[in-house]
Design an enzyme around this catalytic site. Structure first.
Site, PDB file in Angstrom:
ATOM      1  N   ASP A 354      -3.740  -2.359  -3.938  1.00 41.19           N
ATOM      2  CA  ASP A 354      -3.497  -1.453  -5.192  1.00 41.19           C
ATOM      3  C   ASP A 354      -3.613  -0.041  -4.975  1.00 41.19           C
ATOM      4  O   ASP A 354      -4.042   0.579  -3.907  1.00 41.19           O
ATOM      5  CB  ASP A 354      -4.767  -1.758  -6.152  1.00 41.19           C
ATOM      6  N   HIS A 404       0.949  -1.080 -11.983  1.00 42.67           N
ATOM      7  CA  HIS A 404      -0.531  -0.753 -11.951  1.00 42.67           C
ATOM      8  C   HIS A 404      -1.059   0.344 -12.966  1.00 42.67           C
ATOM      9  O   HIS A 404      -1.810   1.198 -12.703  1.00 42.67           O
ATOM     10  CB  HIS A 404      -0.977  -0.353 -10.301  1.00 42.67           C
ATOM     11  N   HIS A 408      -3.835   5.184 -14.007  1.00 41.23           N
ATOM     12  CA  HIS A 408      -5.053   4.249 -13.551  1.00 41.23           C
ATOM     13  C   HIS A 408      -6.105   4.523 -14.493  1.00 41.23           C
ATOM     14  O   HIS A 408      -7.315   4.455 -14.275  1.00 41.23           O
ATOM     15  CB  HIS A 408      -5.318   4.728 -12.276  1.00 41.23           C
ATOM     16  N   HIS A 498      -7.060  -2.183  -1.075  1.00 40.46           N
ATOM     17  CA  HIS A 498      -6.629  -0.993  -1.556  1.00 40.46           C
ATOM     18  C   HIS A 498      -5.895  -0.314  -0.537  1.00 40.46           C
ATOM     19  O   HIS A 498      -6.219  -0.342   0.605  1.00 40.46           O
ATOM     20  CB  HIS A 498      -7.764  -0.242  -2.285  1.00 40.46           C
TER      21      HIS A 498
HETATM   22 ZN    ZN Z   1      -6.567  -0.030  -8.920  1.00 40.95          ZN
END
Ligand code: ZN
Length: 523
Positions: A354, A404, A408, A498
């Site tokens: 991510d 995504h 954010h 991540h």
């Molecule tokens: Zn994220």
């Protein structure tokens, strides 16, 4: 007839003479006032009215007396009260009777004599003396006592500006009720308009002198820093809480320094928060360690509380040490043998990355390429715009690309229009960069509600979460990240990683090798 007429006239003349001699002033008064005559002296009343309207005069005098005020002073309290409110007994009837007694008994001659004396100022009716009803006076004094009463304040020990100090006691005051009653009666009888009422001091039950020694002991304990130590963690306890843990109590034997270690439980919790850690599994497959295992630690709070209690008690007694070491229990890790081929059916584990594109995305792509592994990259629109080549590389090397959001943001805190914009603008951008419209979407923080689901459905994207979270964004180190993934992975696991931490990059080769060693595929 003539002689009788003469005699009659003589009689009339005599009568007139008598009236003139004896009653002259009365006549004068009658002529002057135009009323029947009486000259009794009553303060504030005309003589004529006293005679003609004695009942109303008596009522008036009683009413004026009832409304007369007296100012009572007791300590800091001053109250002006009417005599009526102090229980003055109504004496208008007695006063009326006294006026009648003094003024007339009904006979003409009595009237003449009495009135004549009165007119000359020799008849004076004194009002009957004031009396106060004892019950009403008692109630008034009790009410005043409530107002006058000031409770004493005991001395106490306080922490002010880091210094332990004794707050001195303050004596209270109470009304001397029997003395007050006497003083009021004296004032009313003497017709004074004010009275000073006696008070008594009320001593405090705890005086400054009682607390001096205890305050000195607490001061010595509070001035030294108290440090709780455990496994390299040190928490310095605030002086206010050391003070709170040493309450000064006063009993029959004088002041004592008590101990209340519960006041320090927050500090023990703070140490536990830094020390406590669950162990991680050690995974071994065919003599190869794929996850090293990590020991856990736990602060035993009950034992810690005992240690802190001991320190506080020692300080109360003038001893103690500056650092209290709290015992920590080590929790060993368990070892698990992994067997290749233990899983059947679809054995794929899905790695996801991510928050890219970021500093480590290219390195992660390099490792995946070298290991012939694939993953899903959920990218943030604002960052994708900065690195379109990285976005294109993700797709070119066979990975999946997911949306995504644009910024954010926590989408559950936005309006429906804002949520749609976050998803839709990123869809447009990724389509523009790659020529392919994404079908996967992962909400930032995994924060989902009906609005987010509806917006995702409108944009024809799935809402993807995860099943395995090794918390790599907290940067626990490559060994821990790898161990957490390998300890929990099973067929179908969706692993949340991540692109933010170097530890994730360092862990990745071992994760892929370890999963494959356990018979799991990283497609
Ligand atoms: Zn994220």
């Amino acid at each position: 007839m003539h002689a009788r007429r003469i005699l009659t006239r003589l009689g009339i003349a005599l009568a007139v003479l008598i009236v003139v001699v004896l009653g002259g002033p009365l006549v004068v008064n009658a002529v002057a006032t135009g009323r029947p005559v009486l000259g009794l002296q009553v303060a504030g009343e005309s003589r004529a009215r006293v005679w003609t309207d004695a009942s109303a005069v008596a009522d008036g005098i009683a009413a004026r007396r009832a409304a007369t005020t007296v100012t009572l002073t007791a300590g800091d309290v001053t109250q002006t009260r009417t005599l009526d409110s102090l229980g003055l007994v109504d004496r208008s009837d007695e006063l009326h009777a006294a006026l009648l007694d003094a003024g007339r008994d009904g006979s003409f001659w009595q009237d003449v004599v009495t009135q004549t004396r009165a007119v000359w100022g020799r008849e004076h009716v004194a009002p009957p003396p004031d009396r106060l009803d004892p019950a009403a006076l008692g109630d008034a004094v009790d009410a005043l006592a409530d107002k006058v009463a000031v409770a004493p304040t005991d001395a106490s020990v306080a922490l002010t500006g880091g210094q332990v100090e004794v707050t001195p006691d303050v004596r209270g005051v109470r009304l001397d009720t029997s003395g007050a009653r006497d003083a009021i009666l004296d004032a009313v009888h003497a017709d004074r308009r004010s009275a000073d009422l006696p008070t008594d001091p009320v001593p405090a039950s705890v005086t400054s002198a009682d607390l001096t020694a205890a305050a000195t002991a607490v001061s010595a304990a509070v001035e030294r820093p108290l440090v709780l130590a455990a496994r390299g963690t040190r928490v310095t306890v605030a002086p206010e809480r050391v003070f709170a843990a040493l309450p000064v109590t006063v009993g029959d034997g004088g002041a004592n320094v008590g101990v209340d270690a519960a006041k320090l439980s927050g500090d023990i919790d703070a140490v536990a928060g830094k020390v406590d850690r669950e162990p991680e599994l050690r995974i071994v497959m065919a003599d190869t360690v794929v996850a090293p295992g990590v020991e856990g630690h736990r602060l035993d709070k009950a034992v810690a509380a005992q240690a802190v209690l001991g320190e506080v008690q020692a300080r109360a007694a003038g001893g103690g040490s500056d650092v209290v070491t709290l015992p920590v229990t080590t929790l060993p890790f368990r070892e698990q043998e992994a067997t290749p081929g233990a899983f059947t059916g679809d054995t794929t584990v899905h790695l996801t990355f991510d928050d890219g594109p970021g500093a480590h995305t290219e390195a992660i792509l390099d490792i995946l390429k070298a290991k012939h592994a694939h993953a899903t990259f959920y990218v943030v629109g604002d960052r994708a715009r900065q690195h379109p080549e990285t976005i294109r590389r993700i797709l070119a090397e066979g990975h999946r690309l997911g949306n995504h959001s644009a910024t954010h943001a926590d989408l559950t805190k936005l309006t429906p229009e804002q949520v749609t914009e976050e998803i839709a603008t990123t869809q447009e951008l990724l389509t523009e960069i790659t020529g392919v419209r994404p079908t996967a979407f992962r909400p930032p923080f995994g924060a989902v509600n009906d609005v987010v689901r509806a917006a995702a459905a409108d944009e024809h994207v799935s809402v993807d979460l995860w099943t395995l979270d090794p918390q790599d964004w907290r940067a626990p180190g490559a060994t821990v990240v790898r161990g957490r993934v390998l300890a929990s992975a099973k067929p179908g696991s969706v692993v949340l990683l991540h692109v933010l931490q170097p530890g994730t990059v360092d862990a990745l080769p071992g994760i892929i090798e370890g999963l494959r060693a356990r018979g799991l595929a990283v497609d």
